[in-house]
Design an enzyme around this catalytic site. Structure first.
Site, short mmCIF file in Angstrom:
data_model
loop_
_atom_site.label_atom_id
_atom_site.label_comp_id
_atom_site.label_asym_id
_atom_site.label_seq_id
_atom_site.Cartn_x
_atom_site.Cartn_y
_atom_site.Cartn_z
N LYS A 150 0.91 -1.15 -0.12
CA LYS A 150 -0.05 0.03 0.00
C LYS A 150 0.77 1.19 -0.13
CE LYS A 150 -4.35 -1.59 1.71
NZ LYS A 150 -5.53 -1.63 2.92
N LYS B 182 -9.36 -10.61 -10.77
CA LYS B 182 -10.39 -10.75 -9.36
C LYS B 182 -11.49 -9.63 -9.64
CE LYS B 182 -10.14 -9.79 -4.72
NZ LYS B 182 -9.46 -9.63 -3.38
N LYS C 220 -14.14 -3.46 -7.38
CA LYS C 220 -14.74 -2.09 -7.82
C LYS C 220 -13.66 -1.30 -8.66
CE LYS C 220 -16.26 -0.80 -3.91
NZ LYS C 220 -16.88 -0.95 -2.71
P1 AMP Z 1 -12.34 -5.85 -0.12
O1 AMP Z 1 -13.03 -4.76 -0.15
O2 AMP Z 1 -11.64 -6.22 -1.65
O3 AMP Z 1 -11.05 -5.85 0.83
O4 AMP Z 1 -12.94 -7.26 0.03
C1 AMP Z 1 -13.51 -7.41 1.29
C2 AMP Z 1 -13.76 -9.08 1.34
O5 AMP Z 1 -14.41 -9.49 0.33
C3 AMP Z 1 -12.28 -9.59 1.53
O6 AMP Z 1 -12.64 -10.82 2.64
C4 AMP Z 1 -12.17 -10.35 0.40
O7 AMP Z 1 -11.41 -11.63 0.37
C5 AMP Z 1 -13.50 -10.52 -0.19
N1 AMP Z 1 -13.49 -10.48 -1.76
C6 AMP Z 1 -13.29 -9.24 -2.37
N2 AMP Z 1 -13.41 -9.41 -3.84
C7 AMP Z 1 -13.56 -10.75 -4.25
C8 AMP Z 1 -13.71 -11.55 -5.01
N3 AMP Z 1 -13.59 -11.24 -6.23
N4 AMP Z 1 -13.82 -12.96 -4.98
C9 AMP Z 1 -14.10 -13.55 -3.65
N5 AMP Z 1 -13.85 -12.58 -2.56
C10 AMP Z 1 -13.66 -11.37 -2.57
#
Ligand code: AMP
Ligand code: TRP
Length: 337
Positions: A115, A200, A203
């Site tokens: 980060k 993946k 957003k």
């Molecule tokens: P983030 O906002 O990307 O940190 O995601 C929040 C949670 O959602 C974390 O536990 C991630 O592992 C899960 N997550 C985010 N994107 C995905 C995805 N494309 N597939 C599966 N899990 C996801």
């Protein structure tokens, strides 16, 4: 020293998408409904301050994430659901933990490196000390409730190891007190971006890459219809886009349909229009009750705020006891009552 307490947190970064839901929140709901755990879930707004952010947006996103978690199935009767900053004990324990966590351990955290490098590339780069001590606050979140189980993704493994180290060092210095928290890895599907299935779902790849959890049905149909697949030529293997659609169908609980498509595809050209229709309809059916719950919650904000206060009160009752005991053990002076 294990127990059945589950703790997890999510940053209020805006709307949930189906990747977050199937990858994290659906699992939280399953743990809650299994009846085997005391489940505690937190909107970690203090963690969201570690990267550059806008105060008004954070304020709004915190309330909307709380609403979205309830709409997605977290039940304040069965879980403690609360907003991190409403329980100030998190920051007090984080200070104490900052003093039993070594500087060297923090410098080895890869998320900080990633980060901060990301920020260094930007104009007016500002890397906060909060970003550096982030894992200490995360350890405090977990251990404030003596949670032994933490359902998180692979990317949080190093933070959990640090939380264990912190618990261990505290216990060594001040006597056995904290459990060593374990990562709870569960099989959750990883979903890929609809418009670029090699990445993946996220957003950051733009609105055509994901389906938001509370998206209106017409918009779900349109996004799924335009998802990238392949030519369907039976001479060639199925591409990642089509695999991703099958994964979404299974995640929606429609294994039956997914198997039927796989059988059809094994015997000839792969026509994706019917698969896309099935995926869109499965998502719409799954999210229908969530859209309804969300609308009801948003129509009664006073009720939402009451639930927020009640969640924080329940969390605080536990947190205050921990802090009292931590103060005693660590030699923080408290005049007798
Ligand atoms: P983030 O906002 O990307 O940190 O995601 C929040 C949670 O959602 C974390 O536990 C991630 O592992 C899960 N997550 C985010 N994107 C995905 C995805 N494309 N597939 C599966 N899990 C996801
Ligand atoms: N760092 C986690 C993430 O980015 C969020 C988080 C904060 C968390 N505190 C936690 C997760 C405590 C589990 C337990 O996903």
């Amino acid at each position: 020293m294990s127990n059945n307490i589950v703790f997890s947190g999510i940053q209020p970064t805006g709307e949930l998408h189906i990747g977050n839901y199937f990858g994290a929140v659906a699992n939280w709901v399953r743990l809650q409904n299994s009846g085997q755990y005391q489940t505690i879930y937190c909107v970690v707004n203090l963690h969201a301050m570690t990267m550059p952010y806008d105060a008004a947006t954070l304020h709004q996103n915190t309330e909307s994430m709380f609403v979205d978690l309830l709409a997605a199935g977290l039940d304040p009767e069965r879980s403690i659901v609360f907003v991190q900053s409403m329980v100030p004990e998190h920051t007090e324990l984080a200070w104490v933990f900052g003093c039993v966590c070594s500087y060297g351990d923090l410098t080895r955290q890869t998320q900080f490196k990633e980060k901060s490098e990301q920020l260094e590339g930007k104009q007016d780069a500002f890397i906060s000390a909060g970003l550096f001590t982030y894992p200490v606050l995360q350890a405090a979140d977990i251990l404030l409730y003596h949670a032994a189980h933490v359902p998180v993704g692979q990317d949080q493994k190093q933070h959990l190891e640090l939380a264990r180290d912190i618990a261990q060092r505290f216990n060594h210095q001040f006597g056995e007190y904290f459990p060593l928290p374990d990562v709870m890895f569960t099989e959750t599907p990883k979903l890929y971006a609809l418009n670029d299935p090699t990445k993946k779902m996220s957003k950051s790849l733009g609105p055509r890459s994901y389906v938001a959890l509370f998206e209106p049905p017409e918009s779900i149909r349109s996004k799924i219809r335009s998802a990238v697949t392949d030519t369907g030529n039976p001479e060639e293997p199925m591409g990642p886009g089509a695999q991703n659609l099958l994964a979404i169908l299974r995640a929606c609980g429609r294994n039956d349909l997914a198997e039927q498509f796989e059988r059809d595809y094994a015997n000839g050209p792969r026509r994706y229009a019917p698969l896309k229709d099935a995926v869109a309809e499965a998502l719409i059916a799954l999210t229908e009750p969530m859209r309804e719950r969300r609308a009801a919650l948003l129509a009664d904000r006073a009720h939402v705020h009451r639930l927020m206060r009640e969640g924080a009160e329940k969390a605080r009752a536990i947190a205050q006891k921990t802090i009292r005991e931590v103060r005693e053990r660590t030699g923080l002076f408290q005049p007798p009552a």
